[in-house]
Design a protein around this motif. Structure first.
Motif, PDB file in Angstrom:
ATOM      1  N   TYR A  17       0.741  -1.242   0.214  1.00 52.90           N
ATOM      2  CA  TYR A  17      -0.013   0.116  -0.005  1.00 52.90           C
ATOM      3  C   TYR A  17       0.875   1.183  -0.073  1.00 52.90           C
ATOM      4  O   TYR A  17       0.582   2.006  -0.828  1.00 52.90           O
ATOM      5  CB  TYR A  17      -0.940   0.018   1.199  1.00 52.90           C
ATOM      6  N   MET A  21       1.064   3.952  -2.865  1.00 47.21           N
ATOM      7  CA  MET A  21       0.764   5.345  -2.903  1.00 47.21           C
ATOM      8  C   MET A  21       1.909   6.334  -3.464  1.00 47.21           C
ATOM      9  O   MET A  21       1.817   7.238  -4.017  1.00 47.21           O
ATOM     10  CB  MET A  21       0.544   5.743  -1.190  1.00 47.21           C
ATOM     11  N   CYS A  55      -1.652  -5.381  -2.056  1.00 46.34           N
ATOM     12  CA  CYS A  55      -2.201  -4.949  -1.059  1.00 46.34           C
ATOM     13  C   CYS A  55      -3.521  -5.825  -0.782  1.00 46.34           C
ATOM     14  O   CYS A  55      -3.902  -5.835   0.454  1.00 46.34           O
ATOM     15  CB  CYS A  55      -2.564  -3.592  -1.441  1.00 46.34           C
ATOM     16  N   ARG A  72      -9.940   0.691   5.493  1.00 50.60           N
ATOM     17  CA  ARG A  72      -9.712   1.803   6.031  1.00 50.60           C
ATOM     18  C   ARG A  72      -8.592   1.921   7.119  1.00 50.60           C
ATOM     19  O   ARG A  72      -8.000   3.174   7.437  1.00 50.60           O
ATOM     20  CB  ARG A  72     -11.095   1.817   6.773  1.00 50.60           C
ATOM     21  N   ASP A  75      -5.394   2.319   5.426  1.00 46.31           N
ATOM     22  CA  ASP A  75      -5.413   3.717   4.749  1.00 46.31           C
ATOM     23  C   ASP A  75      -5.081   4.722   5.917  1.00 46.31           C
ATOM     24  O   ASP A  75      -4.146   5.582   5.881  1.00 46.31           O
ATOM     25  CB  ASP A  75      -6.624   3.992   3.846  1.00 46.31           C
ATOM     26  N   ARG A  76      -5.603   4.600   6.848  1.00 46.99           N
ATOM     27  CA  ARG A  76      -5.173   5.481   8.203  1.00 46.99           C
ATOM     28  C   ARG A  76      -3.853   5.364   8.377  1.00 46.99           C
ATOM     29  O   ARG A  76      -3.205   6.299   8.745  1.00 46.99           O
ATOM     30  CB  ARG A  76      -6.233   5.055   9.226  1.00 46.99           C
ATOM     31  N   LYS A  79      -1.644   6.956   5.778  1.00 46.04           N
ATOM     32  CA  LYS A  79      -1.627   8.413   5.706  1.00 46.04           C
ATOM     33  C   LYS A  79      -0.862   8.861   6.828  1.00 46.04           C
ATOM     34  O   LYS A  79      -0.460   9.852   6.740  1.00 46.04           O
ATOM     35  CB  LYS A  79      -3.050   8.913   5.796  1.00 46.04           C
TER      36      LYS A  79
END
Length: 160
Positions: A17, A21, A55, A72, A75-76, A79
């Protein structure tokens, strides 16, 4: 084979992931030779497809609601990691992610099975940024950044 825990699934997905990104950022891979641009775009598209698959693979057998919850979470976490990238050159980030991945594979936390999406991605990725290893200062900084990334993710309960 025993079922994977949520933590294990996240641990398997997060390296792909993060790389996915980074490869989405404009101008990360810019070929010096304009004639090679079309080939580079195709290589990057194939790389991104493999990273996306890598992923998602650890989540494939989950019901949709559970899969979405883990995505989620991934992703958190990502980030939180990416927030520190803004001031760093893409090559520096790529090298740090490579050392992070290497540490995980060296410790067999992550195994890049022959022919797997992550193994294909890693094989495509290395030639795209290998020139970065030539600068010892950048290389040493990338290794330290990889350790910091691992420490950050360990604080989140991963890779213990």
């Amino acid at each position: 084979m025993p079922a994977l825990s949520d933590r294990q699934r996240v641990e398997l997905a997060i390296p792909a992931y993060l790389l996915y990104m980074l490869t989405a950022a404009p101008g990360v891979f810019v070929p010096a030779d304009p004639e090679k641009a079309a080939r580079a775009e195709a290589d990057i598209a194939a790389l991104r497809a493999d990273l996306r698959a890598a992923c998602c693979e650890p989540l494939d057998d989950l019901p949709a609601k559970k899969r979405e919850a883990l995505l989620r979470r991934i992703d958190r976490l990502a980030k939180g990691v990416v927030a520190g990238w803004s001031e760093r050159p893409a090559l520096s980030v790529m090298l740090a992610l490579w050392y992070f991945l290497k540490d995980l594979t060296d410790r067999e936390v992550l195994i890049l099975w022959q022919g797997s999406a992550m193994e294909r991605a890693a094989s495509r990725l290395l030639p795209m940024f290998a020139h970065g290893f030539e600068e010892q200062m950048r290389d040493a900084a990338a290794q330290e950044q990889a350790r910091q990334l691992l420490t950050h993710l360990q604080a989140e309960g991963l890779y213990g």
